[in-house]
Write a protein that holds these residues in place. Structure first.
Motif, PDB file in Angstrom:
ATOM      1  N   TYR A   1      -0.437  -4.819   3.874  1.00  0.00           N
ATOM      2  CA  TYR A   1       0.381  -5.897   3.427  1.00  0.00           C
ATOM      3  C   TYR A   1       0.066  -6.916   4.249  1.00  0.00           C
ATOM      4  O   TYR A   1       0.273  -8.305   3.744  1.00  0.00           O
ATOM      5  CB  TYR A   1       1.827  -5.372   3.431  1.00  0.00           C
TER       6      TYR A   1
ATOM      7  N   LYS B   1      -3.838   2.636   3.235  1.00  0.00           N
ATOM      8  CA  LYS B   1      -3.383   2.937   1.944  1.00  0.00           C
ATOM      9  C   LYS B   1      -3.407   1.905   1.060  1.00  0.00           C
ATOM     10  O   LYS B   1      -2.913   0.895   0.920  1.00  0.00           O
ATOM     11  CB  LYS B   1      -2.152   3.530   1.970  1.00  0.00           C
TER      12      LYS B   1
ATOM     13  N   GLU C   1      -2.461   7.486  -2.300  1.00  0.00           N
ATOM     14  CA  GLU C   1      -1.346   6.602  -2.724  1.00  0.00           C
ATOM     15  C   GLU C   1      -0.145   7.410  -2.755  1.00  0.00           C
ATOM     16  O   GLU C   1       0.988   6.979  -2.242  1.00  0.00           O
ATOM     17  CB  GLU C   1      -1.428   5.880  -4.117  1.00  0.00           C
TER      18      GLU C   1
ATOM     19  N   THR D   1      -1.567   1.684   7.862  1.00  0.00           N
ATOM     20  CA  THR D   1      -1.271   0.192   7.138  1.00  0.00           C
ATOM     21  C   THR D   1      -1.448   0.380   5.717  1.00  0.00           C
ATOM     22  O   THR D   1      -2.303   1.140   5.214  1.00  0.00           O
ATOM     23  CB  THR D   1      -1.983  -0.886   7.988  1.00  0.00           C
ATOM     24  N   THR D   2      -0.755  -0.461   4.899  1.00  0.00           N
ATOM     25  CA  THR D   2      -0.877  -0.670   3.517  1.00  0.00           C
ATOM     26  C   THR D   2      -1.694  -2.041   3.253  1.00  0.00           C
ATOM     27  O   THR D   2      -2.160  -2.219   2.024  1.00  0.00           O
ATOM     28  CB  THR D   2       0.395  -1.011   2.904  1.00  0.00           C
TER      29      THR D   2
END
Length: 568
Positions: free
Chosen positions: A87, A114, A142, A84-85
């Protein structure tokens, strides 16, 4: 001792590191994958950092998923590596701590985050919760794309599974080749011990050891562990795999490899070995069934007196390991398991009228019964002849050097009874000194079984010499004639439904047993002397002057003995 990796390389020519430990799913089936610690070693994750949850690095990763929605908990699966980011939770960073708890409850392998565009840093509460739960929390660099991670990790998982399958398939072929070349369970077990570098036991369905290989101390440790084993499965450095074929449990194979947990490869090897062992056992059972029928047919011919000339018979007996040219006795044992009850004429067990399920149950019971009797007899007399006929087990045993025949038979009956939950009747012949007398001895043992069951019901043990007059009564094939004799001799005292008649019959029986001693009879029956005198008068009015007529006494005695024989 060379390690398991070296041993595999030497045997297969391959040089791969052994795979990681496996995880058993709730169904007991094996789940293959990579532990989180190895996932972190792939090139795309070289710059990844384990932020928390180091205690969970042995969690197995089988699949990968990307978190794109806030309510991802409804979509995750066990053994997933979730990427997952941040978000979906960019406006609710506090919810990340609860997310870790929910993922751990659903057996997710790890969470890789991330940070950057949507999440500047991982919240302290999230890190602390991951450490408390031993849930691996990974921070991704990243510059790495999710597609690169997905591609490389999934490729490694599939390659690992393919390598395991290839290795276990090669072992399977090697074990099958052992069997095709004439090897048995001993050779298969020895090969397994060499492959695993440990101790291996092969056991039958009754937990008896069929074959063993490995260090004696390790074998003792493995046996002790099996004594308390609740269910087969993987337990660190010990593993037990069932041996099953055709829906039947043939036992299990157990391995102990000290020095480290067993891996997927070893489990796969043992599973393939269990399949080969089932093949060997079923083949042995088929051969044993044919040999058993051949032995039974020959012994039946011997006991029927149609086996041929004496020296030829003895030569064939020697081929079976039997010694019949010595003082022996015949022992016949017959199961009492028909739910419909004994045959009204003989008291013998019959399976007629039973359904297919009952027939199959009776067949399995007879097989267990035969195996138990054979084992018990062999332990006492290695030269005894033992065979299973359709409804009975026949054993020709030598007379014991210490003790007598009755002690030997009682010991056999006790052992078989304690080991099997089966009820059976047993008959024993007189001893004979020459093989030519065996047919007579067999007839005596069969009679003893039948009369013993008639006299005492199921579970009786009777010796032919102890049957007395019952031996003569059993020779009367016309049971209707026996019934007629009882009715004519005892009259209304023959009726079981009449309680007064049964009471008078008991008085008559005790009188005859005491040779008409009135005082002794009164004492045994707890009657007053005058009461007994009154009963004797009543009996003579019903039966005749039996106190003065010895012939009438004999007839009354015989009639009472016939009534004692059940099924007559």
């Amino acid at each position: 001792m060379e390690n398991r990796t070296d041993l595999w390389t030497r045997r297969t020519g391959e040089n791969h590191a052994l795979p990681p430990r496996l995880r058993l799913a709730s169904t007991g089936t094996l789940t293959y994958g990579l532990p989180v610690r190895e996932v972190l070693g792939v090139s795309t994750l070289a710059d990844a950092v384990l932020v928390a949850g180091a205690a969970g690095l042995d969690r197995v990763v089988q699949r990968l998923n990307v978190m794109e929605v806030p309510d991802v908990l409804a979509w995750v699966k066990p053994n997933e590596l979730l990427l997952t980011t941040g978000y979906p939770l960019r406006n609710r960073p506090a919810a990340l701590g609860h997310l870790v708890t929910g993922l751990n409850e659903r057996d997710v392998a790890a969470l890789a985050v991330k940070p950057g565009a949507y999440l500047d840093e991982l919240p302290a509460e999230m890190i602390a919760q991951a450490d408390r739960l031993g849930f691996p929390l990974i921070q991704l660099p990243e510059h790495v794309g999710f597609d690169d991670i997905l591609n490389q990790v999934l490729t490694d998982i599939l390659n690992r599974q393919a390598a395991i399958l290839a290795r276990t398939e090669e072992v399977h072929r090697a074990l099958v080749q052992i069997v095709l070349c004439g090897g048995g369970l001993r050779e298969v077990t020895e090969e397994l011990a060499a492959l695993l570098g440990g101790a291996v036991l092969t056991l039958d369905g009754e937990q008896r050891v069929l074959a063993r290989a490995g260090d004696p101390q390790d074998l003792r440790s493995l046996e002790d562990w099996l004594d308390g084993l609740p269910t087969p499965g993987l337990h660190g450095d010990r593993l037990a795999v069932p041996v099953a074929a055709g829906g039947l449990d043939h036992g299990l194979i157990a391995a102990y490899c000290p020095g480290g947990d067993l891996s997927e490869t070893e489990v796969g090897i043992l599973e393939r070995a269990a399949t080969v062992a089932a093949l060997v056992i079923t083949k042995q059972q088929a051969v044993a069934a044919v040999e058993g029928k051949y032995r039974a047919d020959f012994l039946r011919d011997v006991l029927a007196g149609r086996a041929g000339e004496g020296s030829r018979v003895m030569a064939r007996c020697a081929g079976f390991g039997w010694d019949l040219d010595r003082p022996v006795a015949v022992v016949v044992a017959s199961l009492d398991l028909d739910p419909a009850g004994p045959d009204p004429a003989t008291g013998a067990v019959s399976a007629s009228g039973a359904g297919n399920a009952d027939d199959e149950a009776a067949k399995l019971a007879q097989e267990r019964f035969a195996a138990a009797w054979t084992a018990a007899v062999r332990r006492r007399d290695r030269s005894a002849a033992v065979a299973s006929f359709a409804r009975e087990i026949v054993a020709i045993v030598g007379l014991p050097a210490i003790g007598d025949l009755q002690d030997l038979v009682n010991g056999l009956v006790r052992e078989v009874s304690s080991g099997e939950s089966l009820v059976f009747s047993t008959g024993v012949s007189r001893s004979v000194k020459t093989p030519e007398r065996l047919p007579d001895a067999y007839d005596q043992a069969v009679k003893a079984v039948r009369v013993g069951r008639q006299m005492h019901g199921p579970g009786a043990t009777a010796h032919f010499d102890s049957l007395g007059v019952y031996r003569l009564l059993s020779l009367v094939e016309d049971t209707a004639e026996l019934h007629s004799f009882v009715r004519e001799t005892l009259g209304e005292l023959a009726e079981d439904a009449d309680t007064e008649a049964a009471d008078l019959r008991r008085t008559l029986q005790v009188l005859l047993e005491t040779n008409l001693n009135v005082a002794e009879t009164a004492r045994r029956l707890h009657f007053h002397y005058n009461t007994l005198r009154y009963r004797i008068g009543k009996l003579e009015r019903l039966l005749g002057p039996f106190t003065e007529d010895p012939h009438l006494q004999l007839n009354l005695n015989l009639a009472l003995q016939v009534l004692r024989m059940r099924g007559i």
